[in-house]
Design an enzyme around this catalytic site. Structure first.
Site, PDB file in Angstrom:
ATOM      1  N   SER A 132      40.364  40.543  -8.799  1.00 10.14           N
ATOM      2  CA  SER A 132      39.890  40.038  -7.504  1.00 10.14           C
ATOM      3  C   SER A 132      39.708  41.081  -6.460  1.00 10.14           C
ATOM      4  O   SER A 132      40.524  42.136  -6.408  1.00 10.14           O
ATOM      5  CB  SER A 132      40.961  39.254  -6.886  1.00 10.14           C
ATOM      6  N   HIS A 140      46.153  42.127   2.933  1.00  4.73           N
ATOM      7  CA  HIS A 140      45.303  41.057   2.638  1.00  4.73           C
ATOM      8  C   HIS A 140      46.216  39.563   2.481  1.00  4.73           C
ATOM      9  O   HIS A 140      47.264  39.797   1.867  1.00  4.73           O
ATOM     10  CB  HIS A 140      44.632  41.308   1.296  1.00  4.73           C
ATOM     11  N   LYS A 154      47.519  43.492  -9.764  1.00  3.68           N
ATOM     12  CA  LYS A 154      46.401  43.635 -10.327  1.00  3.68           C
ATOM     13  C   LYS A 154      45.736  44.853 -10.430  1.00  3.68           C
ATOM     14  O   LYS A 154      45.443  45.103 -11.602  1.00  3.68           O
ATOM     15  CB  LYS A 154      45.394  42.325  -9.962  1.00  3.68           C
TER      16      LYS A 154
HETATM   17  P1  NAP Z   1      42.979  29.858 -12.882  1.00  6.02           P
HETATM   18  O1  NAP Z   1      42.068  28.576 -12.759  1.00  6.02           O
HETATM   19  O2  NAP Z   1      44.095  29.930 -11.700  1.00  6.02           O
HETATM   20  O3  NAP Z   1      43.574  30.490 -14.070  1.00  6.02           O
HETATM   21  C1  NAP Z   1      44.551  31.078 -14.528  1.00  6.02           C
HETATM   22  C2  NAP Z   1      44.958  31.198 -16.021  1.00  6.02           C
HETATM   23  O4  NAP Z   1      45.913  31.974 -16.242  1.00  6.02           O
HETATM   24  C3  NAP Z   1      45.381  29.583 -16.352  1.00  6.02           C
HETATM   25  O5  NAP Z   1      44.409  29.117 -17.272  1.00  6.02           O
HETATM   26  C4  NAP Z   1      46.754  29.671 -16.556  1.00  6.02           C
HETATM   27  O6  NAP Z   1      47.274  28.905 -17.605  1.00  6.02           O
HETATM   28  C5  NAP Z   1      46.940  31.439 -17.163  1.00  6.02           C
HETATM   29  N1  NAP Z   1      48.307  31.800 -16.838  1.00  6.02           N
HETATM   30  C6  NAP Z   1      48.919  31.774 -15.999  1.00  6.02           C
HETATM   31  N2  NAP Z   1      50.179  32.465 -16.439  1.00  6.02           N
HETATM   32  C7  NAP Z   1      50.167  32.633 -17.499  1.00  6.02           C
HETATM   33  C8  NAP Z   1      51.244  33.066 -18.755  1.00  6.02           C
HETATM   34  N3  NAP Z   1      52.255  33.562 -18.257  1.00  6.02           N
HETATM   35  N4  NAP Z   1      50.636  32.931 -19.949  1.00  6.02           N
HETATM   36  C9  NAP Z   1      49.485  32.626 -20.402  1.00  6.02           C
HETATM   37  N5  NAP Z   1      48.680  32.015 -19.561  1.00  6.02           N
HETATM   38  C10 NAP Z   1      48.837  32.227 -18.104  1.00  6.02           C
HETATM   39  O7  NAP Z   1      41.979  31.306 -12.433  1.00  6.02           O
HETATM   40  P2  NAP Z   1      40.618  31.079 -11.658  1.00  6.02           P
HETATM   41  O8  NAP Z   1      40.909  30.389 -10.354  1.00  6.02           O
HETATM   42  O9  NAP Z   1      39.603  30.976 -12.450  1.00  6.02           O
HETATM   43  O10 NAP Z   1      40.541  32.737 -11.657  1.00  6.02           O
HETATM   44  C11 NAP Z   1      40.179  33.717 -12.290  1.00  6.02           C
HETATM   45  C12 NAP Z   1      40.389  35.249 -11.863  1.00  6.02           C
HETATM   46  O11 NAP Z   1      39.688  35.595 -10.924  1.00  6.02           O
HETATM   47  C13 NAP Z   1      42.136  35.238 -11.357  1.00  6.02           C
HETATM   48  O12 NAP Z   1      42.343  36.666 -11.799  1.00  6.02           O
HETATM   49  C14 NAP Z   1      42.014  35.307 -10.031  1.00  6.02           C
HETATM   50  O13 NAP Z   1      43.102  35.958  -9.420  1.00  6.02           O
HETATM   51  C15 NAP Z   1      40.556  35.795  -9.756  1.00  6.02           C
HETATM   52  N6  NAP Z   1      40.318  35.671  -8.484  1.00  6.02           N
HETATM   53  C16 NAP Z   1      40.341  34.519  -7.894  1.00  6.02           C
HETATM   54  C17 NAP Z   1      39.731  34.260  -6.629  1.00  6.02           C
HETATM   55  C18 NAP Z   1      39.971  32.731  -6.021  1.00  6.02           C
HETATM   56  O14 NAP Z   1      39.195  32.595  -4.959  1.00  6.02           O
HETATM   57  N7  NAP Z   1      40.847  31.858  -6.390  1.00  6.02           N
HETATM   58  C19 NAP Z   1      38.871  35.116  -5.996  1.00  6.02           C
HETATM   59  C20 NAP Z   1      38.737  36.277  -6.630  1.00  6.02           C
HETATM   60  C21 NAP Z   1      39.346  36.346  -7.852  1.00  6.02           C
HETATM   61  P3  NAP Z   1      47.487  27.128 -17.376  1.00  6.02           P
HETATM   62  O15 NAP Z   1      46.024  26.787 -17.559  1.00  6.02           O
HETATM   63  O16 NAP Z   1      48.295  26.454 -18.283  1.00  6.02           O
HETATM   64  O17 NAP Z   1      47.812  27.005 -15.917  1.00  6.02           O
END
Ligand code: NAP
Length: 258
Positions: A132, A140, A154
């Protein structure tokens, strides 16, 4: 005919992870895909029998080795997930906590180190890590959330990946949107410059589907190897914008190092 790349996607049941799995599946001549997930039920609801799923938790390294055996590439799409303590009172901000065992230090740092180490031990050649934007700023709001410093952890894991000696592609996305991909011009930069000075004042956001497309292209194009970059998209329909289809040209604008 070349052999398809064997790819493991962790966070396969996440919102971006599932899109990456689906996009890789749609290219059977180029990829064979496996998913790593902690919920068999969620994986089954999303993929049925169509995807080989390895179950485990990334904080338990012994679960990663079998999933990575024979893989050419690893896509890391895991992330700590904050939980709202209770619905906020009117006019108040919601309060968040990270679940026990699921803090950013445990998931986004140690959990990513576990994946990088296991990939190296398994002979994986290339890791694509989705992170991110915002990690250069301790203040932030995402870092302040539940005092988790999520973007700082991260970024530390990203530095570890760069030092690992494996080929890397680090994709630091702007705010993720659940909107269709393939309809916008993508912009790349570094060091959060697009957060501090948004180009033309546009929102620093990008559809998850576009991030997933960048991941797929990063697996294919050597120009994405050993690069780290921020990525956002121009809003759909921005006058003068050219929808990104030439990912080679996009990756040529990116640079090595954190
Ligand atoms: P997300 O839907 O929150 O998915 C995160 C995944 O990580 C889920 O599948 C979760 O499993 C898995 N997970 C968490 N802890 C775990 C563990 N201990 N062992 C195995 N799996 C685990 O992700 P997203 O929103 O698509 O984001 C993708 C990436 O982009 C992330 O790195 C996020 O920080 C980054 N990002 C997000 C934003 C935003 O606006 N949200 C902005 C920029 C970047 P479960 O499915 O079982 O919960």
């Amino acid at each position: 005919m070349t052999t398809p790349l064997q790819v493991l996607v962790t966070g396969a049941t996440g919102r971006t992870g599932a899109l990456v799995v689906q996009k890789l599946q749609q290219r059977p001549e180029q990829f064979t895909v496996r998913g790593f997930a902690r919920s068999g039920q969620k994986a089954n609801d999303l993929f049925g029998d169509a995807v080989e799923i390895y179950l485990g938790d990334i904080t338990q390294p012994e679960k990663l080795a079998p999933a990575l055996a024979g893989c050419d590439a690893l896509v890391i799409l895991t992330s700590a997930i904050p939980q709202m303590v209770a619905p906020p009172e009117p006019g108040q901000r919601p309060e968040f906590v990270y679940p026990e065992g699921g803090t950013p230090e445990q998931v986004d740092y140690q959990g990513q180190l576990n994946q990088i180490d296991a990939a190296k031990a398994a002979g994986v050649k290339h890791i694509v890590l989705v992170g991110s934007m915002g990690g250069t700023n301790e203040q932030h709001p995402l870092n302040r959330m539940a005092n988790g410093n999520i973007l700082i952890w991260k970024r530390k894991a990203e530095a570890y990946l760069i030092d690992s000696g494996l080929d890397y592609t680090i994709i630091r996305a702007g705010g993720l949107q659940d909107q269709p991909g393939g309809q916008r011009e993508l912009l790349v930069s570094k060091d959060d410059t697009m957060l501090t000075q948004p180009p033309d004042g546009i929102p620093t956001a990008i559809p998850r589907a576009d991030v997933a497309a960048v991941v797929v292209q990063a697996l294919l194009l050597p120009a994405a190897r050993n690069k780290a970059f921020d990525v956002i998209s121009k809003p759909e329909g921005t006058p003068g914008a050219v929808v990104t289809t030439d990912f080679q040209a996009l990756f040529e604008q990116t640079t090595p190092g954190l």
